[in-house]
Enzyme design. Structure first.
Site, short mmCIF file in Angstrom:
data_model
loop_
_atom_site.label_atom_id
_atom_site.label_comp_id
_atom_site.label_asym_id
_atom_site.label_seq_id
_atom_site.Cartn_x
_atom_site.Cartn_y
_atom_site.Cartn_z
N GLY A 46 -30.28 -1.42 -11.32
CA GLY A 46 -29.10 -0.60 -11.55
C GLY A 46 -28.57 -0.04 -10.24
O GLY A 46 -29.34 0.10 -9.27
N GLN A 51 -23.89 5.52 -4.64
CA GLN A 51 -24.95 4.98 -3.76
C GLN A 51 -24.39 4.06 -2.69
O GLN A 51 -25.07 3.76 -1.71
CB GLN A 51 -25.99 4.22 -4.59
CG GLN A 51 -26.80 5.09 -5.53
CD GLN A 51 -27.78 4.27 -6.32
OE1 GLN A 51 -27.46 3.74 -7.38
NE2 GLN A 51 -29.00 4.13 -5.80
N CYS A 94 -35.66 4.02 -7.34
CA CYS A 94 -34.23 4.09 -7.08
C CYS A 94 -33.95 3.43 -5.73
O CYS A 94 -34.71 3.64 -4.79
CB CYS A 94 -33.80 5.55 -7.03
SG CYS A 94 -32.05 5.79 -6.71
N LEU A 95 -32.88 2.65 -5.67
CA LEU A 95 -32.57 1.97 -4.40
C LEU A 95 -32.24 2.98 -3.30
O LEU A 95 -32.35 2.65 -2.12
CB LEU A 95 -31.41 0.98 -4.59
CG LEU A 95 -31.73 -0.21 -5.50
CD1 LEU A 95 -30.49 -1.07 -5.72
CD2 LEU A 95 -32.86 -1.07 -4.91
N HIS A 136 -30.25 6.93 -15.96
CA HIS A 136 -30.52 7.13 -14.52
C HIS A 136 -29.23 6.92 -13.71
O HIS A 136 -28.91 7.72 -12.82
CB HIS A 136 -31.62 6.14 -14.10
CG HIS A 136 -31.91 6.07 -12.63
ND1 HIS A 136 -33.18 6.28 -12.11
CD2 HIS A 136 -31.12 5.79 -11.56
CE1 HIS A 136 -33.14 6.14 -10.78
NE2 HIS A 136 -31.90 5.83 -10.43
N GLU A 137 -28.49 5.87 -14.05
CA GLU A 137 -27.26 5.57 -13.29
C GLU A 137 -26.17 6.61 -13.56
O GLU A 137 -25.46 7.01 -12.64
CB GLU A 137 -26.74 4.16 -13.61
CG GLU A 137 -27.70 3.02 -13.31
CD GLU A 137 -28.35 3.11 -11.94
OE1 GLU A 137 -27.72 3.59 -10.99
OE2 GLU A 137 -29.53 2.69 -11.83
N HIS A 140 -26.57 9.60 -11.45
CA HIS A 140 -26.05 9.46 -10.07
C HIS A 140 -24.59 9.93 -10.00
O HIS A 140 -24.16 10.47 -8.98
CB HIS A 140 -26.09 8.00 -9.62
CG HIS A 140 -27.41 7.57 -9.03
ND1 HIS A 140 -27.94 8.11 -7.90
CD2 HIS A 140 -28.29 6.61 -9.42
CE1 HIS A 140 -29.10 7.52 -7.60
NE2 HIS A 140 -29.34 6.60 -8.53
NI NI Z 1 -30.97 5.27 -8.62
#
Ligand code: NI
Length: 173
Positions: A46, A51, A94-95, A136-137, A140
């Site tokens: 995701g 991000q 998470c990236l 989660h997304e 963000h």
């Molecule tokens: Ni994330």
């Protein structure tokens, strides 16, 4: 098609509330296609627009595993409109928090409303990993990271590690 640089925490750009998208322009469609490329290349399941430095309410995800065919979602202005009382615990990463993981509990099932790339309003039921990933997304988009759901002590340990690795990678450059 392009791979975009991913912002790594701690970074104030990850703590901002993103604004809704009024018009699904070609720029937004290109952004979401680039986000999908960036997510697959990472690899991740995701990615949210903030991000990659764009504070607009757009997310992409694909939780298909191994041999399963790809199942990408691109969601504009996604909203959680219902959640189950029953929770699901998953070890999230998470990236933007590379190599950091922690167990997070979130509602197991949810209903999500969003606009797709053609501007069509869509309502879907999600559960398990897909539910976790969408929630989660969406977090963000409100400047919330998965570490904001865990104890202060665990969060501080993770943030300290990230700060340290950011410093040492800057020294290398
Ligand atoms: Ni994330």
């Amino acid at each position: 098609m392009a791979i975009l640089p991913i912002i790594v925490a701690p970074d104030p750009r990850l703590k901002v509330k993103s604004t809704p998208i009024d018009v699904v322009s070609e720029d937004i469609i290109r952004l979401m296609d680039d986000m999908l490329d960036t997510m697959y290349a990472a690899p991740g399941i995701g990615l949210a627009a903030p991000q990659v430095g764009v504070q607009k309410r757009a997310i992409v995800l694909d939780v298909s595993m191994g041999e399963e065919p790809p199942n990408p979602f691109q969601m504009i202005n996604p909203e959680v409109v219902w959640t189950s009382d029953r929770l699901f615990s998953y070890e999230e990463g998470c990236l933007s928090l590379p190599e950091q993981f922690a167990d997070v509990e979130r509602p197991d099932k949810a209903k999500i409303r969003y606009k797709d790339k053609s501007g069509q309003e869509t309502l879907i039921d999600v559960e398990g990993l897909l539910s976790v990933c969408v929630q989660h997304e969406i977090d963000h988009l409100d400047g919330v990271l998965f570490v904001d759901h865990i104890s202060k002590i665990k969060k501080n340990v993770i943030m300290r590690k990230l700060k340290k690795s950011k410093k040492s990678s800057q020294n290398v450059v």
